[in-house]
Scaffold this active site. Structure first.
Site, PDB file in Angstrom:
ATOM      1  N   GLN A   1       2.019  -6.126   5.342  1.00 36.47           N
ATOM      2  CA  GLN A   1       2.282  -5.634   4.178  1.00 36.47           C
ATOM      3  C   GLN A   1       3.971  -6.155   3.651  1.00 36.47           C
ATOM      4  O   GLN A   1       4.676  -6.356   4.653  1.00 36.47           O
ATOM      5  CB  GLN A   1       2.157  -4.219   3.910  1.00 36.47           C
TER       6      GLN A   1
ATOM      7  N   TYR B   1      -6.915  -9.597  10.558  1.00 35.54           N
ATOM      8  CA  TYR B   1      -5.558  -9.257  11.273  1.00 35.54           C
ATOM      9  C   TYR B   1      -5.527  -9.842  12.678  1.00 35.54           C
ATOM     10  O   TYR B   1      -6.341 -10.119  13.408  1.00 35.54           O
ATOM     11  CB  TYR B   1      -4.990  -7.915  11.745  1.00 35.54           C
TER      12      TYR B   1
ATOM     13  N   GLU C   1      -5.968  -9.466   3.037  1.00 35.38           N
ATOM     14  CA  GLU C   1      -4.952  -8.444   4.176  1.00 35.38           C
ATOM     15  C   GLU C   1      -5.319  -9.498   5.443  1.00 35.38           C
ATOM     16  O   GLU C   1      -6.060  -9.788   5.867  1.00 35.38           O
ATOM     17  CB  GLU C   1      -5.844  -7.199   4.651  1.00 35.38           C
TER      18      GLU C   1
ATOM     19  N   GLU D   1       0.777  -1.358  -0.137  1.00 38.77           N
ATOM     20  CA  GLU D   1      -0.036   0.176   0.074  1.00 38.77           C
ATOM     21  C   GLU D   1       0.789   1.367  -0.058  1.00 38.77           C
ATOM     22  O   GLU D   1       2.000   1.289   0.287  1.00 38.77           O
ATOM     23  CB  GLU D   1      -0.764   0.015   1.356  1.00 38.77           C
TER      24      GLU D   1
ATOM     25  N   ASN E   1     -12.277  -1.169  -1.384  1.00 38.25           N
ATOM     26  CA  ASN E   1     -11.297  -2.010  -0.126  1.00 38.25           C
ATOM     27  C   ASN E   1     -12.339  -1.679   1.259  1.00 38.25           C
ATOM     28  O   ASN E   1     -12.445  -0.309   1.433  1.00 38.25           O
ATOM     29  CB  ASN E   1     -10.028  -1.190  -0.017  1.00 38.25           C
ATOM     30  N   GLU E   2     -12.338  -2.485   1.923  1.00 43.74           N
ATOM     31  CA  GLU E   2     -13.137  -2.366   3.180  1.00 43.74           C
ATOM     32  C   GLU E   2     -14.244  -1.211   3.067  1.00 43.74           C
ATOM     33  O   GLU E   2     -14.464  -0.440   3.886  1.00 43.74           O
ATOM     34  CB  GLU E   2     -12.257  -2.056   4.444  1.00 43.74           C
TER      35      GLU E   2
HETATM   36  O1  AHR Z   1      -2.979  -2.634   6.035  1.00 41.37           O
HETATM   37  C1  AHR Z   1      -3.278  -1.566   6.681  1.00 41.37           C
HETATM   38  C2  AHR Z   1      -5.013  -1.096   6.483  1.00 41.37           C
HETATM   39  O2  AHR Z   1      -5.615  -2.114   7.239  1.00 41.37           O
HETATM   40  C3  AHR Z   1      -5.357  -1.249   5.285  1.00 41.37           C
HETATM   41  O3  AHR Z   1      -5.088   0.034   4.442  1.00 41.37           O
HETATM   42  C4  AHR Z   1      -6.976  -1.465   5.386  1.00 41.37           C
HETATM   43  O4  AHR Z   1      -7.493  -1.969   4.377  1.00 41.37           O
HETATM   44  C5  AHR Z   1      -7.065  -2.219   6.579  1.00 41.37           C
HETATM   45  O5  AHR Z   1      -7.841  -1.764   7.634  1.00 41.37           O
END
Ligand code: AHR
Length: 528
Positions: free
Chosen positions: A381, A276, A332, A52, A199-200
């Site tokens: 990332q 995550y 992600e 990103e 995205n999201e």
């Molecule tokens: O990876 C960091 C962020 O996490 C990304 O920009 C977003 O899509 C997610 O919330």
């Protein structure tokens, strides 16, 4: 009386000793592998990356500019390209992330001096020179031998803007946009392997309700086309819809229910999922260095939730898509830890330890076990951000423990999953129960079988013996990744604290035996 008293005290001491020590219920692990059994293909796209426009992910991590004293090819760091080529990175997702729904591609094409400076409002409000844009990203993709996964702006863009971007990248005919690309030095149409539609969108991508996103998805899916002649019948671009970021299934229900009855005018090939490992709750406060075994256990426990998250979403997808045409794309994932002290907290800079390596192997194994539905994933990332492969500081570069896991897993790319029968055992400590061992087996195109073993136990080695049927194993060789402590890291000053080393394994009468170190990731090839 006196003797009885001493006995009583001794018994108490023994009870205390036993209850404060880690309770390991299985020392040996037996695996049964039948190499003639075949599961799903472990799609190489499961080993994808995410880059990103965030902090030093692109600027400094990849892009230093053609005038930099750091060795580069057309502005892209040579050391980073060399390291990434080793990973055979199948795809790279760009430009976001939350940044993607604020990105306007036109600002990042054309002569560098004429590109406008903009603000990166998603990540710290820093000035973005836009010197890394579409053509630089495509150059990077070609240099590392990967495929482009481009995320278009649904939140603050328009279908027209996204359609024109795709035309700029993929049109081979002499349209104005294709000519503009040619004028920018790129006469040949680019390939775009994957298209992310937003995205999201339930959060930073526009805070949309599922139904509202669905109506946007249909429009973008129809109008944002790939014009590259080489991607019309074979190698078609796969369209990936925004999916859930929480285990609840409302979003998935809405998209998949509509997809079941979709007509010719729109379609998707994948549904994204973001999750995550944030073991200590939000905002992330788990340190990336200087932690102990309790935090190690908490983090691994938390990461194993990925399996349940996938199951929940898959149950809904199976209802509307029993043939599994739509892939679940975990685009992600990874450890989101506390930012390193004295760094810009918006840049999401964290160290990467042996714990991250073990976390990566556990997730990759989960994806492989779900390979019939989970056919793509992107760790967050790639460089200098979150659970990265590589850390850089000006001219210096260091490869992280996670990098080495990806390198060790290269043979699993596109290999065929082989089910393993085994009891993972259990580890109880600090009120947490974890499996003691995890394992993955697969057969590659040449017929060679690969076995991965993760020993989660932070203190005890695991004796592994494996019965292998369905092939004649004559010998085995492999590598293991471990280090002195669960929080061992590679630094610019000491880059080799966590690097893979050869491991010995013996084969007798088709039986494989080896001992894997505590807190380790091991990959073995079984040679016929
Ligand atoms: O990876 C960091 C962020 O996490 C990304 O920009 C977003 O899509 C997610 O919330």
């Amino acid at each position: 009386m006196k003797i009885g008293g001493i006995r009583f005290v001794l018994r108490i001491c023994l009870v205390l000793l036993v209850s404060s020590a880690p309770l390991v219920t299985a020392q040996n692990t037996h695996l049964s592998i039948d190499a003639s059994k075949a599961g799903a293909k472990i799609d190489r796209n499961l080993f994808g990356q995410f880059a990103e426009n965030l902090g030093h992910g692109l600027y400094e991590g990849i892009w230093v500019g053609p005038d930099s004293s750091i060795p580069n090819t057309r502005g892209i760091r040579k050391d980073v390209v060399t390291a990434l080529r080793e990973l055979k990175v199948p795809n790279v997702r760009w430009p976001g992330g939350c940044f993607g729904d604020e990105y306007h591609w036109r600002k990042g094409v054309g002569p560098a001096a004429q590109r406008p400076a903009t603000l990166n409002s998603a990540w710290g409000g820093v000035v973005d020179t836009n010197s890394f844009g579409t053509d630089e990203f495509m150059d990077f993709i070609q240099q590392i031998g990967s495929q482009a996964y481009v995320s278009v702006n649904v939140g603050s863009g328009t279908p027209q803007e996204a359609a024109e971007w795709l035309e700029y990248m993929t049109a081979a005919q002499p349209t104005a946009l294709a000519k503009e690309r040619t004028a920018n030095g790129h006469p040949e149409a680019y390939k775009v392997g994957f298209l992310g539609i937003g995205n999201e969108s339930w959060g930073c991508g526009g805070n949309m309700a599922p139904d509202y996103y669905l109506s946007q998805l249909k429009i973008y899916s129809h109008f944002v086309r790939n014009d590259n002649p080489a991607q019309q019948s074979a190698n078609q671009m796969l369209k990936i819809a925004v999916g859930p970021g929480v285990p609840e299934t409302e979003w998935t229900e809405t998209v998949m229910k509509a997809w079941e009855h979709h007509d010719w005018s729109w379609n998707i090939d994948g549904l994204s999922l973001h999750w995550y490992t944030v073991a200590s709750g939000w905002p992330p406060s788990m340190p990336s260095t200087g932690f102990g075994i309790e935090d190690y256990g908490k983090t691994l426990k938390s990461t194993l939730f990925m399996d349940e998250f996938l199951r929940k979403q898959e149950a809904v997808m199976d209802k509307y898509d029993p043939q599994k045409k739509v892939a679940l794309v975990v685009d992600e994932w990874g450890a989101w830890l506390a930012p390193l002290p004295v760094t810009n907290p918006s840049f999401l800079i964290q160290q990467n330890s042996l714990r991250d390596a073990i976390l990566a192997s556990l997730n990759l194994n989960i994806f492989a076990r779900h390979a019939d539905r989970v056919r793509m994933a992107n760790i967050a990332q790639m460089i200098n951000v979150l659970q990265s492969m590589i850390l850089t500081d000006k001219e210096k570069m260091v490869l992280t423990p996670t990098y080495y896991v990806y390198k060790m897993y290269v043979p699993f790319q596109d290999a065929t999953f082989i089910p393993i029968d085994f009891d993972p055992g259990s580890l109880h400590r600090d009120g947490i129960t974890l499996p003691r061992v995890d394992a993955l087996a697969a057969k590659d195109a040449s017929g060679r079988v690969w076995l991965e073993i993760t020993n989660l136990d932070p203190e005890k080695p695991a004796d592994i013996d494996a019965d292998v049927s369905g092939m004649m194993v004559k010998s085995a060789k492999g590598e293991t990744l471990t280090a002195a402590a669960v929080d061992s890291v590679n630094t610019f000053a000491a880059p080799n604290s966590v690097v893979p080393k050869a491991v010995s394994a013996s084969v007798k009468g088709g039986k494989l035996s080896l001992t894997v170190a505590p807190k380790s990731v091991t990959v073995i090839s079984l040679e016929p």
